[in-house]
Write a protein that holds these residues in place. Structure first.
Motif, short mmCIF file in Angstrom:
data_model
loop_
_atom_site.label_atom_id
_atom_site.label_comp_id
_atom_site.label_asym_id
_atom_site.label_seq_id
_atom_site.Cartn_x
_atom_site.Cartn_y
_atom_site.Cartn_z
N LEU A 94 28.79 -31.56 -64.90
CA LEU A 94 27.45 -30.89 -65.63
C LEU A 94 26.64 -30.06 -64.83
O LEU A 94 26.54 -30.19 -63.53
N ASP A 95 25.82 -29.36 -65.51
CA ASP A 95 25.13 -28.28 -64.68
C ASP A 95 23.49 -28.62 -65.07
O ASP A 95 22.53 -28.14 -64.66
N SER A 96 23.47 -29.85 -65.54
CA SER A 96 22.12 -30.58 -65.56
C SER A 96 22.07 -32.17 -65.76
O SER A 96 23.37 -32.56 -65.61
N GLY A 97 20.94 -32.92 -65.46
CA GLY A 97 20.84 -34.19 -65.52
C GLY A 97 19.38 -34.63 -65.16
O GLY A 97 18.71 -34.07 -65.33
N ASP A 98 19.14 -35.80 -64.74
CA ASP A 98 18.20 -36.48 -64.34
C ASP A 98 17.52 -35.58 -63.28
O ASP A 98 18.14 -35.47 -61.97
N ARG A 99 16.11 -35.10 -63.65
CA ARG A 99 15.58 -34.23 -62.65
C ARG A 99 16.48 -33.23 -62.27
O ARG A 99 16.97 -32.31 -62.90
N ASP A 100 16.68 -32.98 -60.89
CA ASP A 100 17.68 -31.78 -60.47
C ASP A 100 18.99 -32.16 -60.21
O ASP A 100 19.72 -31.59 -59.47
N LEU A 104 29.45 -33.51 -61.13
CA LEU A 104 30.27 -34.84 -61.33
C LEU A 104 29.69 -36.12 -60.96
O LEU A 104 29.69 -37.04 -61.67
N PHE A 105 28.87 -35.93 -59.88
CA PHE A 105 28.41 -37.31 -59.27
C PHE A 105 26.97 -37.22 -59.66
O PHE A 105 26.26 -38.09 -58.95
N GLN A 106 26.43 -36.26 -60.22
CA GLN A 106 25.06 -35.99 -60.50
C GLN A 106 24.14 -36.21 -59.03
O GLN A 106 23.28 -36.96 -59.06
N GLN A 107 24.73 -35.51 -58.27
CA GLN A 107 23.76 -35.35 -56.93
C GLN A 107 22.67 -34.19 -56.85
O GLN A 107 22.88 -33.34 -57.64
N ARG A 108 21.80 -34.58 -56.17
CA ARG A 108 20.52 -33.90 -55.89
C ARG A 108 20.32 -33.01 -54.74
O ARG A 108 20.42 -33.39 -53.87
N VAL A 151 25.99 -45.83 -52.31
CA VAL A 151 25.85 -44.33 -52.30
C VAL A 151 24.84 -43.74 -52.95
O VAL A 151 23.81 -42.90 -52.83
N GLN A 152 24.92 -44.23 -54.40
CA GLN A 152 24.11 -43.65 -55.26
C GLN A 152 22.66 -43.87 -55.49
O GLN A 152 21.91 -43.16 -55.93
N ARG A 153 22.50 -45.31 -55.38
CA ARG A 153 20.82 -45.71 -55.54
C ARG A 153 20.51 -45.40 -56.80
O ARG A 153 19.34 -44.99 -57.25
#
Length: 288
Positions: A94-100, A104-108, A151-153
């Motif tokens: 994904l190129d977007s998600g929650d906040r920034d 794949l792992f929705q890392q910020r 890891v993800q919190r």
């Protein structure tokens, strides 16, 4: 007035039933010739369970597993990584998600996971996840969701567990414990063919497997490539990876041992031309 209203309602109901009956009759008459369009090529993974993914999800799952194997992570780490990517992105880059959040792992990026460009590289993102997991004391004994959550919190700490079974099926296949377990149907109209396809396939293979592939894989010009393997488990690891990435690489056929996979059919079948039984190399052929 009341009688007239009932009459009108009755007429409307009757017309509705006639319309529904007509649609049903039409579908029944066309059933023999009706073919619904396939939106995405599909992959089915069977290894003590079954998981169905589209081609992009399958390729991402195979990359996550390859990065884990390359880093010497045990199979349970791959299960945790896959369950995390299932929950965070449905295995989509994904190129977007929650906040920034991205990838794949929705890392910020704001949380130190890397730049947007880095995180959107599945290999980089998977590597960062495994590095973080490795630092968690006792993660091997934790439930999948607890290891992932450390890891993800996430705000939903129990959510990863619902993907544990699917992730175990994928991990068993992509680490090579299962035989002929990844079957993908790929149209016979590839985006690349011949020399370009062979080059793309070899490049992608080397990016995922890195130094572990040094000296093992060689290109056969426009035909495809071969991968030298030490044992059947390693052979199936690469064979399943190849099929997982077939849609984007112009791959037409994969052969290992006595089985071969063919793109348009999408299934593993016994080799019938007498050239099977080679457990020392995986042979991949691209569309000409």
């Amino acid at each position: 007035m009341w009688v007239r209203a009932r009459t009108i309602v009755g007429v409307i109901t009757l017309l509705t039933l006639i319309g529904v009956a007509g649609v049903v009759a039409l579908v029944h008459n066309l059933a023999g010739n009706l073919t619904l369009p396939r939106i995405n090529p599909e992959c089915t993974v069977s290894a003590d369970g079954e998981v169905t993914l589209d081609s992009a999800q399958m390729a991402n799952a195979a990359t996550i597993a390859a990065v884990g194997v390359r880093r010497g992570m045990p199979e349970q780490a791959i299960v945790v990584a896959l369950a995390t990517a299932f929950q965070e992105s449905k295995l989509e880059n994904l190129d977007s998600g929650d906040r920034d959040s991205v990838g794949l792992f929705q890392q910020r990026p704001s949380q130190g996971w890397g730049t947007v460009e880095q995180i959107q590289d599945p290999r980089y993102a998977a590597g960062r996840f495994y590095s973080a997991l490795k630092k968690v004391e006792g993660w091997q004994e934790m439930r999948v969701t607890d290891a992932a959550q450390t890891v993800q919190r996430s705000a939903y700490p129990e959510a990863y567990e619902k993907w544990a079974d699917e992730s175990k099926v994928l991990a068993a296949a992509l680490t090579g414990r299962a035989t002929g377990a990844v079957a993908c149907v790929v149209p016979d109209t590839p985006a690349v063919r011949g020399t370009a396809a062979a080059a793309a396939l070899l490049s992608s293979l080397q990016l995922d497997w890195g130094k572990k592939l040094s000296g093992q894989a060689r290109s056969a010009e426009a035909a495809g490539l071969t991968v030298q393997v030490a044992d059947p488990s390693v052979g199936w690891r690469f064979a399943h990876w190849l099929v997982s990435h077939a849609s984007a690489t112009g791959l037409e056929r994969v052969r290992f041992g006595d089985l071969e996979w063919h793109a348009p059919e999408g299934k593993w079948r016994p080799v019938t031309d007498g050239s099977g039984s080679d457990q020392a190399q995986v042979i991949a052929e691209v569309f000409h």
